[in-house]
Scaffold this active site. Sequence first.
Site, PDB file in Angstrom:
ATOM      1  N   HIS A  69      15.885 -22.189  16.778  1.00 15.54           N
ATOM      2  CA  HIS A  69      15.815 -23.448  16.040  1.00 15.54           C
ATOM      3  C   HIS A  69      15.745 -24.635  16.987  1.00 15.54           C
ATOM      4  O   HIS A  69      16.383 -24.644  18.052  1.00 15.54           O
ATOM      5  CB  HIS A  69      17.010 -23.597  15.088  1.00 15.54           C
ATOM      6  CG  HIS A  69      18.361 -23.582  15.751  1.00 15.54           C
ATOM      7  ND1 HIS A  69      18.999 -24.722  16.179  1.00 15.54           N
ATOM      8  CD2 HIS A  69      19.206 -22.557  16.044  1.00 15.54           C
ATOM      9  CE1 HIS A  69      20.175 -24.407  16.699  1.00 15.54           C
ATOM     10  NE2 HIS A  69      20.330 -23.096  16.633  1.00 15.54           N
ATOM     11  N   ASP A  71      16.437 -27.782  15.779  1.00 13.28           N
ATOM     12  CA  ASP A  71      17.376 -28.805  15.327  1.00 13.28           C
ATOM     13  C   ASP A  71      18.725 -28.655  16.021  1.00 13.28           C
ATOM     14  O   ASP A  71      19.112 -27.562  16.457  1.00 13.28           O
ATOM     15  CB  ASP A  71      17.543 -28.768  13.805  1.00 13.28           C
ATOM     16  CG  ASP A  71      18.041 -27.425  13.278  1.00 13.28           C
ATOM     17  OD1 ASP A  71      17.575 -26.376  13.777  1.00 13.28           O
ATOM     18  OD2 ASP A  71      18.902 -27.421  12.377  1.00 13.28           O
ATOM     19  N   ASP A 103      22.856 -24.907  22.587  1.00 15.82           N
ATOM     20  CA  ASP A 103      22.569 -24.494  21.208  1.00 15.82           C
ATOM     21  C   ASP A 103      21.427 -25.323  20.629  1.00 15.82           C
ATOM     22  O   ASP A 103      21.661 -26.310  19.966  1.00 15.82           O
ATOM     23  CB  ASP A 103      23.840 -24.663  20.385  1.00 15.82           C
ATOM     24  CG  ASP A 103      23.734 -24.077  18.991  1.00 15.82           C
ATOM     25  OD1 ASP A 103      22.772 -23.327  18.728  1.00 15.82           O
ATOM     26  OD2 ASP A 103      24.601 -24.379  18.159  1.00 15.82           O
ATOM     27  N   GLU A 137      18.367 -24.833  10.957  1.00 17.22           N
ATOM     28  CA  GLU A 137      19.396 -23.818  11.146  1.00 17.22           C
ATOM     29  C   GLU A 137      20.783 -24.424  11.062  1.00 17.22           C
ATOM     30  O   GLU A 137      21.709 -23.819  10.518  1.00 17.22           O
ATOM     31  CB  GLU A 137      19.214 -23.119  12.497  1.00 17.22           C
ATOM     32  CG  GLU A 137      19.994 -21.806  12.641  1.00 17.22           C
ATOM     33  CD  GLU A 137      21.421 -21.978  13.127  1.00 17.22           C
ATOM     34  OE1 GLU A 137      22.217 -21.017  13.011  1.00 17.22           O
ATOM     35  OE2 GLU A 137      21.782 -23.077  13.622  1.00 17.22           O
ATOM     36  N   GLU A 138      20.918 -25.640  11.576  1.00 21.70           N
ATOM     37  CA  GLU A 138      22.216 -26.291  11.585  1.00 21.70           C
ATOM     38  C   GLU A 138      22.543 -26.956  10.249  1.00 21.70           C
ATOM     39  O   GLU A 138      23.675 -27.385  10.036  1.00 21.70           O
ATOM     40  CB  GLU A 138      22.273 -27.345  12.703  1.00 21.70           C
ATOM     41  CG  GLU A 138      22.045 -26.799  14.107  1.00 21.70           C
ATOM     42  CD  GLU A 138      23.186 -25.934  14.616  1.00 21.70           C
ATOM     43  OE1 GLU A 138      24.105 -25.629  13.832  1.00 21.70           O
ATOM     44  OE2 GLU A 138      23.147 -25.558  15.796  1.00 21.70           O
ATOM     45  N   GLU A 166      20.516 -17.639  20.099  1.00 26.65           N
ATOM     46  CA  GLU A 166      21.828 -18.259  19.938  1.00 26.65           C
ATOM     47  C   GLU A 166      22.694 -18.024  21.177  1.00 26.65           C
ATOM     48  O   GLU A 166      22.613 -16.970  21.813  1.00 26.65           O
ATOM     49  CB  GLU A 166      22.542 -17.696  18.706  1.00 26.65           C
ATOM     50  CG  GLU A 166      21.930 -18.094  17.384  1.00 26.65           C
ATOM     51  CD  GLU A 166      22.077 -19.575  17.069  1.00 26.65           C
ATOM     52  OE1 GLU A 166      22.865 -20.277  17.750  1.00 26.65           O
ATOM     53  OE2 GLU A 166      21.389 -20.043  16.147  1.00 26.65           O
ATOM     54  N   HIS A 352      28.253 -27.568  19.922  1.00 29.27           N
ATOM     55  CA  HIS A 352      28.677 -28.508  18.880  1.00 29.27           C
ATOM     56  C   HIS A 352      29.727 -29.511  19.374  1.00 29.27           C
ATOM     57  O   HIS A 352      30.254 -30.281  18.573  1.00 29.27           O
ATOM     58  CB  HIS A 352      29.205 -27.781  17.639  1.00 29.27           C
ATOM     59  CG  HIS A 352      28.152 -27.007  16.904  1.00 29.27           C
ATOM     60  ND1 HIS A 352      28.253 -26.718  15.561  1.00 29.27           N
ATOM     61  CD2 HIS A 352      26.975 -26.472  17.296  1.00 29.27           C
ATOM     62  CE1 HIS A 352      27.186 -26.022  15.174  1.00 29.27           C
ATOM     63  NE2 HIS A 352      26.387 -25.865  16.223  1.00 29.27           N
TER      64      HIS A 352
END
Length: 379
Positions: A69, A71, A103, A137-138, A166, A352
């Site tokens: 992903h 995003d 990520d 995805e997020e 990931e 994150h």
Amino acid sequence: MTALSPTLELACDLIRRPSVTPVDEGCQELMMRRLAAAGFALEPMRIEEVDNFWARRGGDGPVLCFAGHTDVVPTGPLQSWQHQPFDALIDAQGMLCGRGAADMKGSLASMIIAVERFVADHPKHKGAITFLITSDEEGPAHHGTKAVVERLRERGERLDWCIVGEPSSTTLVGDVVKNGRRGSLGCTLTVRGKQGHVAYPHLARNPIHLAAPALAELAAEHWDNGNAYFPPTSFQVSNLNSGTGATNVIPGELKAVFNFRFSTESTVEGLQQRVRAILDKHGLDYELDWALSGLPFLTQPGDLLDAVAASIKSVTGRETTPSTSGGTSDGRFIATLGTQVVELGPVNATIHQIDERVLASDLDVLTEIYYQTLVNLLA
């Protein structure tokens, strides 16, 4: 200043695009240009507000898919970052800093560079190489990988193996790979009582008091023992809401949000039935609103896991540990095609977080692992 490796150059280019979910900010266009130059047929798929693309190179035979992903999650307060989140710089400790470094824009860059090199070295490789990339995805994840997989299913696309980028590693790149994930089943429980004055409880029914024993029993319940691949199923209450805001009013309703992370030893239907049985036992007037985020999936030792483990061993000299721990990933959607799925990416220590970062040299190691996996499976 030392020149950056091709992987780090691309990773920095991707990180500098502020693609906070579901916005892509041109990340996929950049990736598609690189893949087109390597001989891939491209199929952009914008679904609702989400950019996705599917790319394929090769002919008949086994299909290896790279999935990921573009995003990223929101930055949080900018003033809390040591370096601005979209500057994409390498600090004095050799860490690539920026939102998405771990990520998972670092993995995307490693995938592209590994595939470019492999195609140049093996232009007539076996089977096919594909990419499935999303910008959702997020976020809710409704119009991203899940929706693309449904289109692929409808037209009978074959996906034998899939590597999801990931961040799977714990301390050193490649020390852990995810060969499965637990399922995620959420629910909002509404318990109805009767509103009234706190001084006259006999004229009311307090839903907090009524629900508390049932919630305690749910929290104490042993759902299953797990198995060799999965830990036992867990139950967690994440939110409780009740009351009018006044201190002298017994509320008329309580809402509780809870979640199961469940192994292959439990089923959705079985968990739902057991919850209802406990609530019924306590005589509650209730409603349940279930939300299934994904079923558990598992890739047992076989072609893909063996190829990935051998690549990690040859590049780093260490054995990898398969694991099903952690949250969910888009691998749960891809696995429904009968695909062997493994998640392999950089160290996940700062994902994150404020000051997300990854050891820059790890991305070059990851590129080499991806390349060797391609060699093991398709050369």
